[in-house]
Enzyme design. Sequence first.
Site, PDB file in Angstrom:
ATOM      1  N   HIS A  50       4.755   0.504   0.827  1.00  0.00           N
ATOM      2  CA  HIS A  50       5.294  -0.372   1.699  1.00  0.00           C
ATOM      3  C   HIS A  50       4.168  -1.563   2.321  1.00  0.00           C
ATOM      4  O   HIS A  50       2.811  -1.461   2.145  1.00  0.00           O
ATOM      5  CB  HIS A  50       5.073   0.234   3.104  1.00  0.00           C
ATOM      6  CG  HIS A  50       4.336   1.225   3.328  1.00  0.00           C
ATOM      7  ND1 HIS A  50       3.934   2.062   2.295  1.00  0.00           N
ATOM      8  CD2 HIS A  50       3.191   1.228   4.478  1.00  0.00           C
ATOM      9  CE1 HIS A  50       2.938   2.588   3.829  1.00  0.00           C
ATOM     10  NE2 HIS A  50       1.795   1.868   4.239  1.00  0.00           N
ATOM     11  N   GLN A  55       0.956  -1.121   0.060  1.00  0.00           N
ATOM     12  CA  GLN A  55       0.058   0.006   0.012  1.00  0.00           C
ATOM     13  C   GLN A  55       0.653   1.638  -0.015  1.00  0.00           C
ATOM     14  O   GLN A  55       2.288   1.254   0.482  1.00  0.00           O
ATOM     15  CB  GLN A  55      -1.105   0.221   1.238  1.00  0.00           C
ATOM     16  CG  GLN A  55      -0.345   0.082   2.544  1.00  0.00           C
ATOM     17  CD  GLN A  55      -0.552  -0.390   3.636  1.00  0.00           C
ATOM     18  OE1 GLN A  55      -1.241   1.249   4.724  1.00  0.00           O
ATOM     19  NE2 GLN A  55      -1.340  -1.414   4.043  1.00  0.00           N
ATOM     20  N   ARG A  81      -4.927   0.630  -1.129  1.00  0.00           N
ATOM     21  CA  ARG A  81      -3.749  -0.886  -1.615  1.00  0.00           C
ATOM     22  C   ARG A  81      -3.526  -0.925  -3.302  1.00  0.00           C
ATOM     23  O   ARG A  81      -4.516  -0.939  -3.981  1.00  0.00           O
ATOM     24  CB  ARG A  81      -5.320  -1.116  -1.569  1.00  0.00           C
ATOM     25  CG  ARG A  81      -4.946  -2.044   0.505  1.00  0.00           C
ATOM     26  CD  ARG A  81      -6.293  -3.440  -0.002  1.00  0.00           C
ATOM     27  NE  ARG A  81      -6.884  -3.164   1.581  1.00  0.00           N
ATOM     28  CZ  ARG A  81      -7.861  -2.761   1.599  1.00  0.00           C
ATOM     29  NH1 ARG A  81      -9.177  -3.193   1.138  1.00  0.00           N
ATOM     30  NH2 ARG A  81      -8.605  -2.429   2.646  1.00  0.00           N
ATOM     31  N   GLU A 118       3.772   7.409   8.698  1.00  0.00           N
ATOM     32  CA  GLU A 118       3.908   6.429   9.816  1.00  0.00           C
ATOM     33  C   GLU A 118       5.321   6.100  10.491  1.00  0.00           C
ATOM     34  O   GLU A 118       6.725   6.535   9.368  1.00  0.00           O
ATOM     35  CB  GLU A 118       2.989   5.591   9.488  1.00  0.00           C
ATOM     36  CG  GLU A 118       3.222   5.244   8.572  1.00  0.00           C
ATOM     37  CD  GLU A 118       2.251   3.974   7.957  1.00  0.00           C
ATOM     38  OE1 GLU A 118       1.489   4.293   8.028  1.00  0.00           O
ATOM     39  OE2 GLU A 118       2.544   2.287   7.705  1.00  0.00           O
ATOM     40  N   HIS A 120       0.159   5.386   1.202  1.00  0.00           N
ATOM     41  CA  HIS A 120      -0.871   6.414   1.614  1.00  0.00           C
ATOM     42  C   HIS A 120      -0.376   7.906   1.212  1.00  0.00           C
ATOM     43  O   HIS A 120       1.336   8.507   1.093  1.00  0.00           O
ATOM     44  CB  HIS A 120      -0.452   7.138   3.415  1.00  0.00           C
ATOM     45  CG  HIS A 120      -0.672   5.876   3.503  1.00  0.00           C
ATOM     46  ND1 HIS A 120      -1.359   5.295   3.747  1.00  0.00           N
ATOM     47  CD2 HIS A 120       0.474   4.680   4.596  1.00  0.00           C
ATOM     48  CE1 HIS A 120      -1.380   4.215   5.268  1.00  0.00           C
ATOM     49  NE2 HIS A 120      -0.503   3.511   5.093  1.00  0.00           N
TER      50      HIS A 120
HETATM   51 ZN   LIG Z   1       0.089   2.133   6.107  1.00  0.00          ZN
END
Ligand SMILES: [Zn+2]
Length: 336
Positions: A175, A98, A195, A117, A100
């Site tokens: 990632h 996926q 995704r 993240e 972001h």
């Molecule tokens: Zn993630």
Amino acid sequence: MTELAPFRLEPKFVERIWGSSDLHPWFDMHASSTPIGEVWLTGDECRVETGELSGKTLGAVFAQHSRAMLGTGAPTWAAGMSPLLLKVIFAKEKLSVQVHPDDLLAQKYGQPRGKTECWYALEAESGAEVATGLRPGTTLEDVQRGVEDGTLEDRLTILPVSKDDMIFVDAGTVHAIWPGSILLETQQNSDITYRLYDYGRPRELHVAKALEAIRLQTEAGKVEPVELLGRTILVERTYFCVEIIKVSKTRTGVSMAGNYEMALGPQAGFAYLFAAAGQGRISPLQEGAFEPFEMPARGLVAIPAVTPLWQIEDEGDLELIRITPRWPENQPEAAE
Ligand SMILES: [Zn+2]
């Protein structure tokens, strides 16, 4: 400004098809049907367990007490909600590959913020791995072809994971979390995931948006810890700082207090505290300022920016992690 006492939050267990049916000994939880993949420690729906705010959701606390929670240093666009979402990830199977979006792309699609993240390995089996980023030389066409013929994994940079590793994953990084480790994830409070590849599982893919979000080169990877007096910085980047705070027992049992800059570092203000192991107790420096409460293993405590002076005692093998927001320098006007 009215002071708000520190408080403990109740975790929220979130079902995921790639998760685990038994979270022991980390959390006292057996899944009934669908496995649990994520334990949300600071979700907007997590409820306060201690003090005067008991029963309120974290989202409601931020909505009603934004200034007391975040303090005066926070930008105006950050008001009204938790800046960070903390989760513990239990992966029994591979998560999807996926990506972001960053803040700008998220706002293009009507969401206030993107998602950068990081993952801190609370535990890792030998052979545990994650994927962070594309291998050098990979093009967007390669990614698209990899999605179509199921060979996307061959294009990923694979990292072995050991206990206590910190892995940074900035927005735009392709990632994937794979089994073998238990990760404390700190992320911007956003849940936008595009995704790319899901190992044939019947969940929706978002390939076009993912291709728009992907950056071929990013900052993602392992971060070396920085040892300082009384604390270890695991990662400090835009959006968050994650540190281990050493709580050494003193004669009085008190070793870290809200006004003790040496232990806290220069950034007083809003913080989350997570007990990775052991247990502690939070109490006011001035008796009666608030009701003292326990911080059990895996407990999560929120420390408002405007709070009575407080202290934490190690009640046995406490491993304390502190997570604080770091605001971006170019503060985007969120499209809220
Ligand atoms: Zn993630």
